[in-house]
Design a protein around this motif. Structure first.
Motif, PDB file in Angstrom:
ATOM      1  N   PRO A 649      42.439  26.637  50.594  1.00 48.78           N
ATOM      2  CA  PRO A 649      43.773  26.636  51.230  1.00 48.78           C
ATOM      3  C   PRO A 649      44.731  27.685  50.674  1.00 48.78           C
ATOM      4  O   PRO A 649      45.446  28.313  51.429  1.00 48.78           O
ATOM      5  N   HIS A 650      44.735  27.859  49.357  1.00 49.49           N
ATOM      6  CA  HIS A 650      45.652  28.825  48.728  1.00 49.49           C
ATOM      7  C   HIS A 650      47.060  28.725  49.306  1.00 49.49           C
ATOM      8  O   HIS A 650      47.620  29.690  49.825  1.00 49.49           O
ATOM      9  N   ILE A 651      47.644  27.524  49.226  1.00 46.91           N
ATOM     10  CA  ILE A 651      48.994  27.294  49.744  1.00 46.91           C
ATOM     11  C   ILE A 651      49.955  27.212  48.568  1.00 46.91           C
ATOM     12  O   ILE A 651      49.808  26.353  47.698  1.00 46.91           O
ATOM     13  N   TYR A 652      50.942  28.110  48.563  1.00 46.02           N
ATOM     14  CA  TYR A 652      51.872  28.207  47.434  1.00 46.02           C
ATOM     15  C   TYR A 652      53.268  27.762  47.856  1.00 46.02           C
ATOM     16  O   TYR A 652      53.552  27.571  49.038  1.00 46.02           O
ATOM     17  N   GLU A 653      54.137  27.607  46.850  1.00 44.22           N
ATOM     18  CA  GLU A 653      55.493  27.134  47.118  1.00 44.22           C
ATOM     19  C   GLU A 653      56.429  28.263  47.514  1.00 44.22           C
ATOM     20  O   GLU A 653      57.418  28.047  48.197  1.00 44.22           O
ATOM     21  N   SER A 654      56.137  29.498  47.110  1.00 41.64           N
ATOM     22  CA  SER A 654      57.048  30.607  47.377  1.00 41.64           C
ATOM     23  C   SER A 654      56.284  31.804  47.918  1.00 41.64           C
ATOM     24  O   SER A 654      55.084  31.961  47.660  1.00 41.64           O
ATOM     25  N   PRO A 655      56.985  32.691  48.661  1.00 45.24           N
ATOM     26  CA  PRO A 655      56.329  33.911  49.161  1.00 45.24           C
ATOM     27  C   PRO A 655      55.875  34.819  48.041  1.00 45.24           C
ATOM     28  O   PRO A 655      54.859  35.508  48.166  1.00 45.24           O
ATOM     29  N   GLU A 656      56.611  34.816  46.918  1.00 45.10           N
ATOM     30  CA  GLU A 656      56.226  35.672  45.783  1.00 45.10           C
ATOM     31  C   GLU A 656      54.847  35.278  45.258  1.00 45.10           C
ATOM     32  O   GLU A 656      54.001  36.137  44.978  1.00 45.10           O
ATOM     33  N   GLU A 657      54.617  33.954  45.133  1.00 44.88           N
ATOM     34  CA  GLU A 657      53.316  33.490  44.647  1.00 44.88           C
ATOM     35  C   GLU A 657      52.209  33.830  45.631  1.00 44.88           C
ATOM     36  O   GLU A 657      51.099  34.217  45.229  1.00 44.88           O
ATOM     37  N   ALA A 658      52.509  33.682  46.923  1.00 47.01           N
ATOM     38  CA  ALA A 658      51.503  33.974  47.946  1.00 47.01           C
ATOM     39  C   ALA A 658      51.135  35.452  47.958  1.00 47.01           C
ATOM     40  O   ALA A 658      49.951  35.817  48.054  1.00 47.01           O
ATOM     41  N   HIS A 659      52.131  36.326  47.857  1.00 49.83           N
ATOM     42  CA  HIS A 659      51.870  37.770  47.826  1.00 49.83           C
ATOM     43  C   HIS A 659      51.120  38.162  46.546  1.00 49.83           C
ATOM     44  O   HIS A 659      50.252  39.032  46.572  1.00 49.83           O
ATOM     45  N   LYS A 660      51.486  37.533  45.432  1.00 47.60           N
ATOM     46  CA  LYS A 660      50.812  37.826  44.164  1.00 47.60           C
ATOM     47  C   LYS A 660      49.324  37.500  44.248  1.00 47.60           C
ATOM     48  O   LYS A 660      48.479  38.237  43.742  1.00 47.60           O
ATOM     49  N   PHE A 661      48.988  36.384  44.916  1.00 48.86           N
ATOM     50  CA  PHE A 661      47.583  36.011  45.077  1.00 48.86           C
ATOM     51  C   PHE A 661      46.823  37.085  45.850  1.00 48.86           C
ATOM     52  O   PHE A 661      45.686  37.442  45.507  1.00 48.86           O
ATOM     53  N   LEU A 662      47.448  37.609  46.912  1.00 48.19           N
ATOM     54  CA  LEU A 662      46.774  38.651  47.700  1.00 48.19           C
ATOM     55  C   LEU A 662      46.536  39.911  46.893  1.00 48.19           C
ATOM     56  O   LEU A 662      45.516  40.587  47.053  1.00 48.19           O
TER      57      LEU A 662
END
Length: 664
Positions: A649-662
């Motif tokens: 799922p890779h579902i994060y709380e913030s856009p910063e965390e989501a972009h960092k994962f990518l």
């Protein structure tokens, strides 16, 4: 207590005000007599809110009559005052001899004490409001001071003055230190000898409630700081109850911390300097938001309207004093206030923040917390977008709102907020001092230019450091009525111009430096310059799928903006899948994908079908996927459904965390 006040018990006994053993109720005149020469005295309150007027006035009168106490150190997070030289709020204490040192966060509404600092008559320091608010807690817990990165690169940094405000002030209270290769500032603590705070009701044991106060501020921390320094706590209240009759749930300041209770006259205990009492400020009633009138269509509203385009669904917002106050009014007019969370630094969360002399209070707030906790949240990056004032900006992108020649406003919470918010929007007119203009037919026409330039070569006082901020990669905007700048690696870049404004005549000719001009230079949205509603609600929520789902070839990232989108049928699931497939099928390679699920709504019966659609997309078109949502419930439900289908799922709380994962 005997450490600083060996004679306090004798003094209080001599007051002869008790009707029973534990009665702590005294007059204001009696309370101020226990303040000694050289004491450090802390006043609570916030601008025009929660002012301890009865006690401040009594202290002034006692000094004028006796010449005592003398040489006090005055400390405050935000000075209370009416914004002029009327003897109200902390203006009462503006006497050379009464004060010898002032340590303050925001000075703007108490110009009489500003004058003492500007005229070099007292030692004077300006420290960030959040630092002072937290310092009370550290004093209470016996710490030597406070470590923080708040203030680096600004005038508080010892390399830029260390917060000293005049030539008379030479002692350092801020030190630059390095911990694990990172720079920090260390703010030195000092004992608090006298605390002056405020509540609504006290019992005769000194327990304090705040049911009619618009803010609770750092009153508990101030009281603890004084008590654990061996000092004295004086509380101004509206009324007194018999001991043991107050609800323990309502007591904000326990009686063990309180020495003196002063019952104020009604005229000295207004809820704010602007309102004797407004139950909507204290959360006792909610008023209909449509009853709030719109603000006039002037350049301040133009700036607020452009700034409102930076609002996103479910974002946490901070509003500064002055021009930024208009953003909440515009959001209310556009019917989008319910889709975001407005906050103000003294502890307000939700509702509509008040402006003017009522700034700091809010109508229909969802919650009211103590100010130190609000700054914990702010310092940790809890604000998605901050709207702040802008008095001066320079070539490096630095901003000054704190000091201009003889005028000393102070930084207030500006440094904490601007340094730590995810996005910062500075707002102000392009020039100051008599600018004349007209707004007609969707255009702005400058008829007479202001006397003072605001975009200068170098600001007088660095309240916000452009070079320090540019390292963070955050989006920083500077919005005026005629153009918009964005902070780049080489300083402010001109990115938008208002319809009707001339680039050379109205902008470049009135700047002390040549900005980078980003091509193509965009026009500010023409809706901003018409009096009708701009339709921001439709922009936020009624976005077609084609406009919600985009692909950037340069980064190979597909972005699905599903914020506020409702999936109510199998056709909605199919539409999302087909829109993404049509966009990515022509590519000869797989793409990275990121999805915004803030306020995303899906029928529970459709979650399995939605997860199946996502599984197909991952197999055919995505090489790596991340998602984000502030809803813990949605993260759990959607995450579980995807995992059941073997999709990480890779579902994060913030856009910063989501972009960092990518990126990793």
């Amino acid at each position: 207590m005997e450490k600083f006040f060996p004679e306090i018990n004798t003094i209080l006994n001599q007051l002869q005000v008790t009707h029973e053993k534990k009665n702590k109720v005294v007059s204001a005149e009696e309370a101020v007599r226990v303040i000694r020469n050289g004491d450090t005295i802390v006043f609570g309150g916030f601008a025009g809110v929660g002012v301890c007027e009865e006690i401040a006035g009594a202290l002034e009168q006692y000094y004028l009559e006796t010449g005592n106490p003398r040489d006090l150190t005055l400390m405050f997070a935000v000075a209370t005052g009416p914004g002029n030289d009327t003897r109200r709020g902390l203006n009462h204490l503006a006497h050379e001899g009464l004060l010898s040192r002032i340590i303050g966060g925001h000075w703007g509404l108490a110009p009489c004490i500003q004058k003492l600092a500007v005229e070099n008559k007292v030692l004077a320091y300006n420290l960030p409001q959040g630092i002072i608010s937290h310092m009370y807690r550290n004093i209470a817990s016996g710490k030597a001071g406070l470590f923080s990165q708040v203030g680096l690169g600004t005038f508080v940094d010892p390399r830029n003055g260390g917060g000293k405000l005049n030539e008379k002030t030479t002692e350092d209270v801020v030190r630059l230190m390095e911990i694990d290769d990172d720079e920090y500032l260390f703010y030195k603590a000092l004992p608090v000898n006298v605390a002056v705070i405020r509540g609504t009701t006290a019992d005769t044991d000194g327990n304090i409630t705040m049911e009619k106060e618009a803010l609770t501020l750092e009153s508990l921390s101030i009281a603890m700081a004084a008590r654990n320094s061996g000092g004295l706590v004086i509380v101004q209240v509206e009324r007194v109850a018999r001991a043991g009759t107050l609800s323990s749930r309502q007591v904000k300041i326990p009686g063990i911390l309180v020495d003196c209770v002063v019952v104020a006259r009604p005229e000295n205990h207004w809820q704010t300097f602007g309102e004797p009492y407004n139950p909507a400020f204290s959360g006792e009633v909610e008023i209909p938001m449509q009853s709030i009138p719109p603000i006039p269509m002037d350049c301040r509203k133009i700036i607020a309207r452009r700034a409102a385009f930076e609002l996103k669904p479910n974002c946490v917002v901070n509003l500064g004093i002055g021009v930024p106050e208009g953003v909440s009014s515009v959001a209310n007019e556009e019917k989008i206030l319910d889709f975001m969370n407005m906050t103000a630094e003294p502890g307000v969360i939700g509702g509509l923040p008040a402006g003017g002399i009522n700034f700091g209070a809010a109508v229909n707030a969802a919650a009211l917390i103590d100010q130190p906790y609000q700054f914990d949240f702010y310092n940790g990056g809890g604000v998605d977008v901050a709207f702040l004032g802008m008095a001066e900006a320079d070539r490096a992108g630095c901003v000054n709102v704190s000091k201009f020649g003889p005028k000393l406003a102070g930084a207030g919470g500006f440094i904490n907020i601007s340094q730590n918010s995810k996005k910062v929007v500075f707002m102000g007119t392009f020039t100051a001092g008599g600018m004349e203009y007209i707004i007609e037919d969707g255009r702005i026409v400058i008829q007479k230019e202001g006397k003072f330039r605001k975009f200068v070569e170098q600001v007088q006082h660095i309240t916000f450091s452009g070079p320090y901020a540019s390292k963070s990669g955050r989006k920083i905007l500077y919005i005026t009525e005629r153009c918009v700048f964005e902070l780049g690696s080489d300083g402010p870049e001109l990115v938008e111009i208002a319809p009707g404004a001339d680039l050379q005549k109205d902008i470049l000719d009135h700047m002390d430096f040549m900005p980078v001009i980003r091509e193509p230079l965009k026009l500010m949205d023409e809706r901003i310059f018409y009096p009708a509603k701009m339709g921001l609600k439709e922009d936020l929520l009624d976005i077609s799928l084609e406009n919600r789902i985009t692909y950037d070839p340069a980064t190979n990232i597909m972005f699905a903006n599903l914020a506020g989108y409702a999936v109510k049928s199998a056709n909605d699931v199919r539409a999302i899948g087909e829109t993404i497939a049509n966009l990515l099928a022509p590519l000869s390679h797989k793409a990275y994908a990121i999805g915004n699920y803030d306020q995303f709504v899906i029928d529970p019966d459709l979650i399995d079908a939605y997860s199946a659609m996502q599984q197909t997309l991952v197999e055919k078109y995505f090489c790596k996927v991340s998602r984000y949502s502030t809803s813990a419930f949605l993260r759990m439900k959607l995450g579980d459904a995807l995992e059941k289908r073997g999709v990480p799922p890779h579902i994060y709380e913030s856009p910063e965390e989501a972009h960092k994962f990518l990126r990793n």
